[in-house]
Design a protein around this motif. Structure first.
Motif, PDB file in Angstrom:
ATOM      1  N   ARG A   5       0.767  -0.410   0.065  1.00 53.48           N
ATOM      2  CA  ARG A   5       0.332   0.498   0.018  1.00 53.48           C
ATOM      3  C   ARG A   5       0.357   1.495  -0.282  1.00 53.48           C
ATOM      4  O   ARG A   5       1.673   1.235   1.164  1.00 53.48           O
ATOM      5  CB  ARG A   5      -0.578  -0.122   1.565  1.00 53.48           C
ATOM      6  N   HIS A   7       0.754   5.372   0.448  1.00 53.61           N
ATOM      7  CA  HIS A   7       0.219   6.518   1.116  1.00 53.61           C
ATOM      8  C   HIS A   7       0.630   7.737   0.834  1.00 53.61           C
ATOM      9  O   HIS A   7       1.850   7.985   0.712  1.00 53.61           O
ATOM     10  CB  HIS A   7      -0.128   6.235   2.051  1.00 53.61           C
ATOM     11  N   GLY A   8       0.674   8.917   0.937  1.00 48.61           N
ATOM     12  CA  GLY A   8       1.343   9.904   1.004  1.00 48.61           C
ATOM     13  C   GLY A   8       1.823  10.252  -0.237  1.00 48.61           C
ATOM     14  O   GLY A   8       0.723  10.755  -1.065  1.00 48.61           O
ATOM     15  N   SER A  39      -4.699   3.578  -3.283  1.00 45.51           N
ATOM     16  CA  SER A  39      -5.496   4.633  -2.868  1.00 45.51           C
ATOM     17  C   SER A  39      -5.135   5.424  -2.240  1.00 45.51           C
ATOM     18  O   SER A  39      -5.412   6.541  -2.110  1.00 45.51           O
ATOM     19  CB  SER A  39      -6.460   3.496  -2.508  1.00 45.51           C
ATOM     20  N   GLY A  40      -4.193   5.459  -1.351  1.00 48.81           N
ATOM     21  CA  GLY A  40      -3.579   6.519  -0.530  1.00 48.81           C
ATOM     22  C   GLY A  40      -3.198   7.227  -0.609  1.00 48.81           C
ATOM     23  O   GLY A  40      -2.023   7.915  -0.263  1.00 48.81           O
ATOM     24  N   SER A  72      -5.234   6.186  -6.930  1.00 45.81           N
ATOM     25  CA  SER A  72      -6.332   7.659  -6.269  1.00 45.81           C
ATOM     26  C   SER A  72      -6.522   8.675  -7.806  1.00 45.81           C
ATOM     27  O   SER A  72      -5.386   7.705  -8.902  1.00 45.81           O
ATOM     28  CB  SER A  72      -5.139   8.489  -5.353  1.00 45.81           C
ATOM     29  N   PRO A 110       3.259  -0.579   4.288  1.00 42.36           N
ATOM     30  CA  PRO A 110       2.803   0.504   3.785  1.00 42.36           C
ATOM     31  C   PRO A 110       4.078   0.925   3.599  1.00 42.36           C
ATOM     32  O   PRO A 110       4.612   1.682   4.419  1.00 42.36           O
ATOM     33  CB  PRO A 110       1.822   1.533   4.873  1.00 42.36           C
ATOM     34  N   ARG A 112       5.820   4.913   3.396  1.00 38.06           N
ATOM     35  CA  ARG A 112       4.624   6.355   3.981  1.00 38.06           C
ATOM     36  C   ARG A 112       6.235   7.359   3.019  1.00 38.06           C
ATOM     37  O   ARG A 112       6.634   7.074   3.098  1.00 38.06           O
ATOM     38  CB  ARG A 112       4.534   6.703   4.957  1.00 38.06           C
TER      39      ARG A 112
END
Length: 117
Positions: A5, A7-8, A39-40, A72, A110, A112
């Motif tokens: 995953r 993110h950011g 998605s993040g 996203s 994830p 980040r």
């Protein structure tokens, strides 16, 4: 299969870390298919695409591959603008990507842009 995953923000400052994180996840799990859950992402630019292409090439050389899932809206726009659907299988949801190949899914930690200490 391994899911990572993301993110950011992925930009010039973080793209190399993304590339290394994805390659480490594949090395650790010894999987033959990497699913990148996008998605993040709050920001994603061409630097992120460059990192994904580098991972794609490295995996292809090993006989493995990568698919993208749930980009996203910003990531979707960048991928579309750069014509990345020709290179990557891109799935609207992670569950669809997981059916891409059969096998076990080992969830990677994830990525980040600002790792939590």
């Amino acid at each position: 299969m391994t899911v990572v995953r993301v993110h950011g923000e992925v930009d010039l400052a973080t793209a190399d870390r993304l590339r290394e994180r994805l390659l480490d996840a594949v090395e650790t799990s010894r999987c033959n298919c990497l699913v990148v859950d996008m998605s993040g992402l709050g920001f994603f630019d061409a630097s992120g695409v460059r990192a994904l292409v580098a991972v794609h090439r490295a995996l292809k050389a090993r006989g493995a591959h990568m698919v993208l899932a749930e980009p996203s809206s910003i990531a979707e726009r960048v991928l579309e603008a750069l014509g990345m659907r020709r290179l990557f299988d891109i799935y609207p949801i992670v569950e669809m990507a997981l059916t891409h190949t059969s096998g076990l899914c080992a969830d990677g930690p994830p990525f980040r842009d600002n790792p939590v200490s």
